[in-house]
Design a protein around this motif. Structure first.
Motif, mmCIF file in Angstrom:
data_model
loop_
_atom_site.group_PDB
_atom_site.id
_atom_site.type_symbol
_atom_site.label_atom_id
_atom_site.label_comp_id
_atom_site.label_asym_id
_atom_site.label_seq_id
_atom_site.Cartn_x
_atom_site.Cartn_y
_atom_site.Cartn_z
ATOM 1 N N HIS A 160 36.611 94.670 53.804
ATOM 2 C CA HIS A 160 36.791 95.412 55.044
ATOM 3 C C HIS A 160 37.910 94.742 55.822
ATOM 4 O O HIS A 160 38.354 93.635 55.478
ATOM 5 C CB HIS A 160 35.488 95.418 55.850
ATOM 6 C CG HIS A 160 34.986 94.041 56.154
ATOM 7 N ND1 HIS A 160 34.295 93.277 55.227
ATOM 8 C CD2 HIS A 160 35.095 93.266 57.262
ATOM 9 C CE1 HIS A 160 34.000 92.110 55.750
ATOM 10 N NE2 HIS A 160 34.480 92.074 56.983
ATOM 11 N N ASP A 191 42.468 89.306 63.531
ATOM 12 C CA ASP A 191 42.590 90.664 64.049
ATOM 13 C C ASP A 191 43.130 90.601 65.482
ATOM 14 O O ASP A 191 42.490 90.015 66.362
ATOM 15 C CB ASP A 191 41.220 91.345 64.026
ATOM 16 C CG ASP A 191 41.291 92.823 64.396
ATOM 17 O OD1 ASP A 191 42.336 93.265 64.914
ATOM 18 O OD2 ASP A 191 40.301 93.535 64.160
ATOM 19 N N ARG A 196 37.359 97.369 70.573
ATOM 20 C CA ARG A 196 37.911 98.680 70.942
ATOM 21 C C ARG A 196 36.831 99.503 71.634
ATOM 22 O O ARG A 196 35.640 99.297 71.423
ATOM 23 C CB ARG A 196 38.393 99.445 69.701
ATOM 24 C CG ARG A 196 39.423 98.716 68.851
ATOM 25 C CD ARG A 196 40.806 98.775 69.422
ATOM 26 N NE ARG A 196 41.767 98.202 68.487
ATOM 27 C CZ ARG A 196 42.471 98.909 67.607
ATOM 28 N NH1 ARG A 196 42.292 100.227 67.513
ATOM 29 N NH2 ARG A 196 43.332 98.325 66.809
ATOM 30 N N ARG A 253 27.659 104.982 62.593
ATOM 31 C CA ARG A 253 29.089 104.688 62.471
ATOM 32 C C ARG A 253 29.821 105.775 61.691
ATOM 33 O O ARG A 253 30.880 106.255 62.088
ATOM 34 C CB ARG A 253 29.283 103.340 61.768
ATOM 35 C CG ARG A 253 30.761 102.998 61.598
ATOM 36 C CD ARG A 253 31.019 101.998 60.498
ATOM 37 N NE ARG A 253 32.453 101.890 60.268
ATOM 38 C CZ ARG A 253 33.024 101.652 59.102
ATOM 39 N NH1 ARG A 253 32.269 101.521 58.031
ATOM 40 N NH2 ARG A 253 34.324 101.588 58.991
ATOM 41 N N ARG A 259 34.579 102.391 64.501
ATOM 42 C CA ARG A 259 35.334 101.440 63.693
ATOM 43 C C ARG A 259 34.437 100.482 62.927
ATOM 44 O O ARG A 259 34.820 99.988 61.863
ATOM 45 C CB ARG A 259 36.302 100.633 64.581
ATOM 46 C CG ARG A 259 37.515 101.426 65.024
ATOM 47 C CD ARG A 259 38.331 100.645 66.050
ATOM 48 N NE ARG A 259 38.742 99.342 65.571
ATOM 49 C CZ ARG A 259 39.839 99.106 64.862
ATOM 50 N NH1 ARG A 259 40.640 100.114 64.541
ATOM 51 N NH2 ARG A 259 40.152 97.882 64.483
ATOM 52 N N SER A 260 33.254 100.180 63.445
ATOM 53 C CA SER A 260 32.380 99.238 62.754
ATOM 54 C C SER A 260 30.931 99.485 63.139
ATOM 55 O O SER A 260 30.628 100.276 64.046
ATOM 56 C CB SER A 260 32.764 97.784 63.073
ATOM 57 O OG SER A 260 32.253 97.383 64.327
ATOM 58 N N THR A 276 33.184 98.741 70.062
ATOM 59 C CA THR A 276 33.021 98.180 68.725
ATOM 60 C C THR A 276 33.753 96.852 68.606
ATOM 61 O O THR A 276 34.743 96.602 69.296
ATOM 62 C CB THR A 276 33.563 99.145 67.656
ATOM 63 O OG1 THR A 276 34.962 99.407 67.921
ATOM 64 C CG2 THR A 276 32.795 100.457 67.652
ATOM 65 N N TYR A 279 36.379 95.926 62.327
ATOM 66 C CA TYR A 279 36.739 97.200 61.709
ATOM 67 C C TYR A 279 36.203 97.213 60.276
ATOM 68 O O TYR A 279 36.610 96.410 59.457
ATOM 69 C CB TYR A 279 38.257 97.365 61.711
ATOM 70 C CG TYR A 279 38.765 98.733 61.305
ATOM 71 C CD1 TYR A 279 37.912 99.820 61.197
ATOM 72 C CD2 TYR A 279 40.107 98.934 61.043
ATOM 73 C CE1 TYR A 279 38.387 101.076 60.831
ATOM 74 C CE2 TYR A 279 40.595 100.185 60.685
ATOM 75 C CZ TYR A 279 39.726 101.253 60.579
ATOM 76 O OH TYR A 279 40.185 102.492 60.221
#
Length: 319
Positions: A160, A191, A196, A253, A259-260, A276, A279
């Motif tokens: 992922h 990241d 987000r 999800r 996203r996760s 979230t 990801y």
């Protein structure tokens, strides 16, 4: 004569741009053995194409991991990509394959993503294409034939983008225990924007999940509309209770396009605002974590052994 001049000019340009390793790679006479052939279903052409294993792995790495990542991270991705397809080819292909006569397809929602060289040029541009393609190709060549095994068999090398600092146990996400897919710390995740927010209209949430948020008693309070009744080992939601209905965080999800599975929520007017972290599903290799490990001096074998517990790296050509 004109052709020789153009080739010479291209090599000079690459050297001038500070890419001597690319120019050297292009000048080296290489005889590539075709080896194992992958039967790849291409959605664009609606046909099955035959492609050598290492060319297939190159296209997967180009599609699945940013080419700017360190070479050791790209190598780890290459070994994972090769393991994925070898596992399916050894098993004789998927029993319920949607594409007859194919080992896999190029749709990342079904299998692994894949880019042709033409698609790479479109994504990166003509100049960066040479830099990125040969960087990825070197990562593939340097790991040629290598796959990840557990007790002598190819693993399911799930990965992922970003885990948020710790990966998940397989059974916390997919309800089945896999000994090599255990949650581990991810100390160097890189990241750039792990957190987000996504706002979804309440009626869209109801439609997607098949629930009725309006029927919940006002006296219960908005915070009680959705409850976490089970959590994963890392504290992510695992099972939610909505209107007396149990629903997995993975299903939420998927149906809401979050996203996760590491998410929280709040109600505001007629919207549900989800926040979230990370990801992806959080199981297996974290790509941004692999990048961080590589930047801190870990090689691809160390990266693989960090994210996949108790595995070995073997070569399919070794008897």
């Amino acid at each position: 004569m004109r052709r020789i001049f153009i080739i010479t000019l291209m090599l000079a340009l690459l050297l001038a741009l500070g890419l001597p390793w690319v120019a050297q790679r292009m000048m080296e006479p290489r005889v590539r053995e075709e080896g194992t052939i992958v039967r790849l279903y291409r959605h664009e052409t609606d046909s099955v194409e035959l492609i050598s294993l290492e060319d297939y792995v190159t296209g997967v790495v180009a599609a699945e991991m940013p080419a700017v990542f360190p070479s050791e991270a790209l190598k780890a991705q290459a070994v994972a990509a090769r393991t994925y397809i070898v596992k399916r080819m050894v098993a004789g292909g998927l029993v319920n394959s949607c594409h007859e006569g194919a080992d896999t397809c190029d749709d990342p929602s079904h299998a692994q993503g894949f880019l042709t060289r033409e698609a790479m040029k479109e994504r990166w541009g003509a100049l960066k294409y040479y830099q990125y393609y040969y960087k990825i190709r070197m990562a593939v060549d340097d790991t040629e034939g290598e796959i990840i095994t557990y007790q002598g068999r190819p693993i399911d090398p799930v990965f992922h983008a970003s885990c948020g600092g710790h990966t998940e146990n397989a059974e916390d996400v997919w309800k089945f225990d896999v000994p090599y897919l255990r949650g581990v710390d991810c100390p160097y995740e890189t990241d750039p924007e792990p957190v987000r927010q996504m706002s979804i209209a309440k009626n869209q949430v109801e439609k997607a999940l098949g629930i009725d948020l309006q029927s919940v008693s006002v006296a219960a309070g908005r915070d009680q509309i959705i409850k976490v009744v089970e959590s994963t080992a890392t504290g992510r939601p695992k099972v939610l209770l909505i209107n007396d209905r149990r629903i997995s965080a993975s299903e939420v999800r998927q149906k809401l396009g979050l996203r996760s599975t590491d998410f929280s929520w709040q109600f505001k007017d007629d919207q549900v605002i989800f926040e979230t972290v990370g990801y992806g599903h959080g199981v297996g290799m974290c790509q941004y974590g692999a990048r961080g490990l590589a930047e801190h001096g870990h090689d691809y074998k160390q990266i693989i052994n960090h994210y996949y517990t108790g595995v070995q790296i073997n070569n399919i050509n070794d008897n």
